[in-house]
Design an enzyme around this catalytic site. Structure first.
Site, mmCIF file in Angstrom:
data_model
loop_
_atom_site.group_PDB
_atom_site.id
_atom_site.type_symbol
_atom_site.label_atom_id
_atom_site.label_comp_id
_atom_site.label_asym_id
_atom_site.label_seq_id
_atom_site.Cartn_x
_atom_site.Cartn_y
_atom_site.Cartn_z
ATOM 1 N N HIS A 92 0.813 -1.227 0.024
ATOM 2 C CA HIS A 92 -0.090 0.155 -0.009
ATOM 3 C C HIS A 92 0.847 1.216 -0.004
ATOM 4 C CE1 HIS A 92 0.562 0.182 4.261
ATOM 5 N NE2 HIS A 92 -0.428 -0.507 4.569
ATOM 6 N N HIS A 109 -6.750 -8.283 14.287
ATOM 7 C CA HIS A 109 -6.458 -7.146 13.500
ATOM 8 C C HIS A 109 -7.182 -7.241 12.187
ATOM 9 C CE1 HIS A 109 -5.085 -3.492 11.697
ATOM 10 N NE2 HIS A 109 -3.739 -4.073 11.396
ATOM 11 N N GLU A 131 -6.922 -5.533 9.551
ATOM 12 C CA GLU A 131 -6.555 -4.930 8.186
ATOM 13 C C GLU A 131 -6.422 -6.084 7.098
ATOM 14 O OE1 GLU A 131 -2.793 -2.513 8.534
ATOM 15 O OE2 GLU A 131 -3.067 -1.777 6.350
ATOM 16 N N ASP A 143 -4.160 -7.298 5.146
ATOM 17 C CA ASP A 143 -3.102 -8.197 4.763
ATOM 18 C C ASP A 143 -3.302 -9.557 6.020
ATOM 19 O OD1 ASP A 143 -2.701 -6.026 6.697
ATOM 20 O OD2 ASP A 143 -0.660 -6.537 6.917
ATOM 21 N N HIS A 176 -2.440 -1.421 15.349
ATOM 22 C CA HIS A 176 -2.277 -0.554 14.393
ATOM 23 C C HIS A 176 -3.409 0.477 13.693
ATOM 24 C CE1 HIS A 176 -1.394 -0.194 9.585
ATOM 25 N NE2 HIS A 176 -1.203 1.199 10.340
ATOM 26 N N ASP A 211 0.580 -6.618 14.322
ATOM 27 C CA ASP A 211 1.456 -5.580 13.559
ATOM 28 C C ASP A 211 2.630 -5.398 14.505
ATOM 29 O OD1 ASP A 211 0.525 -5.521 11.189
ATOM 30 O OD2 ASP A 211 -0.704 -3.899 11.522
ATOM 31 N N TYR A 217 9.997 -0.337 9.549
ATOM 32 C CA TYR A 217 8.621 -0.782 9.829
ATOM 33 C C TYR A 217 8.192 0.247 10.957
ATOM 34 C CZ TYR A 217 4.891 -4.070 11.187
ATOM 35 O OH TYR A 217 3.520 -4.564 11.298
ATOM 36 N N HIS A 264 4.272 -10.125 11.181
ATOM 37 C CA HIS A 264 5.158 -9.928 9.913
ATOM 38 C C HIS A 264 6.356 -10.147 10.303
ATOM 39 C CE1 HIS A 264 2.130 -7.834 7.440
ATOM 40 N NE2 HIS A 264 1.965 -7.164 8.319
HETATM 41 FE FE1 FEO Z 1 -2.006 -3.194 10.194
HETATM 42 FE FE2 FEO Z 1 -0.193 -5.861 8.827
HETATM 43 O O1 FEO Z 1 -1.395 -4.621 9.105
#
Ligand code: FEO
Length: 406
Positions: free
Chosen positions: A24, A78, A80, A82, A145, A164, A196, A229
């Site tokens: 993104h 979360h 989001e 991803d 996040h 995250d 990050y 991640h």
């Molecule tokens: Fe806030 Fe890895 O997404």
């Protein structure tokens, strides 16, 4: 990569995205991973999903450990995309599972998907779920996040599944920090953490400090942190927590980043004497040309250094477009504890450097004035002034650093 047992009966079942380079708008030169976790207990529990393009990979990994139809609980830390965009594929395999999610997570999920056939348990900060031998504690982490975010602490495993937080965008076959360091380097991992943090978490420094203080107050023993991640922190999880506290508290390098762009190389010619002045004052310096550098790399370099000088030519009485884009993006990240100034060339009316200062002040950064400007092209005399400008800026950076690196 197949499932990896990270704690007794707790598995990483995620996916490695080797190819992604634009996340993104954030340039992920080293790819990333989407981590999710499976607890094989009396009540089989999946924590998070992965980006939809990789749903078949996580499903294969889950199938290596359990029959997906036996999943009883799905925890969504979360929403989001991803992390959640495989939820329909997952729920089609275990339609009777209950989804554990925060209230704001549920509202968001309702917007993304048709959730009418799914069972939910909306959880609040401090609620627990027993899966058999494990107890899961849910801790809401709003804005870390997104507003929906929460983390899950697996008490008996001393494991924090942190979504995250504490993540890094690295595609690697190493699932753990010590494995990664052994095959790559400590520097590479630390750089990925800062990259990050700078591009995602900078606006939330105070929230990070508050949430870590809350976790410390709860007395939770943590011997592993598993983010959504990158690598899992098992060697020294205290170190990554301290790194986050340092980053949130404003610690950074005693160094300067010169971030600039140029039209006919005049502003560019100013960077060398400015850099030399900074260097001769004993301060390290990095020079970054915006049109040659991904935005997220420029943001990271800004964040790593205590001081920043923005260089811009003037075009039509305003700053250069790539400089404006960078400062606009930087402003959204609400950086603090940094000192900045500006320099640049102009032909007749000027205006670019003035505009940079207006934006730096709007961000609330400490500002070094006046800026350095030259007409058309820097002369030998102008270059000497640039050198002095760099040297004076470096002196201010040293003072400001000693007051702010605590
Ligand atoms: Fe806030 Fe890895 O997404």
């Amino acid at each position: 990569m197949k499932a990896v047992e990270i704690k007794p009966d707790i598995y990483w079942v995620g996916a490695i995205d080797w190819a992604i380079r634009d996340f993104h708008g954030y340039i992920t030169q080293n790819g990333t991973t989407y981590n999710n976790y499976l607890i094989k207990d009396r009540d089989i529990t999946l924590l998070d999903t992965v980006k939809h393009d990789f749903h078949h990979i996580t499903i294969d990994n889950i199938k290596d450990v359990v029959d997906p139809s036996e999943i009883v609980n799905v925890v969504i830390n979360h929403i989001e995309p991803d992390h959640v965009s495989s939820i329909e594929s997952i729920m089609s395999l275990c339609p009777k599972a209950t989804i554990y999610i925060s209230e704001r997570g549920k509202k968001g999920l309702d917007r993304y998907f048709d959730t009418s056939q799914w069972k939910f348990k909306v959880v609040k900060n401090g609620e627990m779920l027993n899966t058999g031998k494990y107890n899961l504690l849910f801790l809401e982490t709003p804005m870390l996040h997104w507003p929906d975010s929460m983390v899950t602490y697996v008490k008996e495993a001393k494991l924090l599944i942190s979504q995250d937080a504490f993540g890094q965008h690295i595609a690697t076959t190493s699932r753990f920090d010590d494995e990664f360091i052994a095959c790559a380097s400590q520097f590479e991992l630390e750089d990925a953490v800062i990259d990050y943090y700078a591009n995602i978490l900078v606006p939330f420094g105070q929230l990070i400090k508050n949430k870590i203080a809350e976790i410390v107050k709860l007395g939770l023993e943590i011997d592993m942190i598993a983010p959504d991640h990158g690598v899992i922190w098992r060697k020294n999880p205290e170190k990554i927590i301290q790194t986050y506290l340092d980053l949130a508290g404003g610690k950074c390098n005693l160094s300067v980043s010169i971030i600039y762009d140029t039209m006919w190389h005049s502003t560019e010619q100013m960077t060398a004497p400015i850099m030399q002045g900074i260097k001769d004052e004993g301060v390290d310096c990095k020079v970054i040309k915006l049109r040659a550098t991904p935005m997220s790399v420029a943001v990271k370099e800004f964040w790593k250094a205590r001081g920043c000088l923005i260089g811009t030519p003037t075009i039509n009485n305003v700053m250069f477009p790539s400089v404006a884009e960078f400062l606009y993006h930087l402003g959204g990240l609400r950086p603090k504890n940094r000192i900045a100034g500006a320099f640049g060339s102009f032909g007749w009316g000027g205006g670019g450097v003035k505009e940079v200062y207006e934006m730096l002040k709007k961000m609330g950064l400490e500002v070094f004035e006046p800026g350095m400007q030259v007409q058309y092209k820097p002369s030998r005399e102008d270059k000497e002034k640039c050198y002095d400008f760099g040297r004076e800026f470096a002196k201010k950076v040293k003072e400001y650093h000693s007051e702010n690196n605590k």
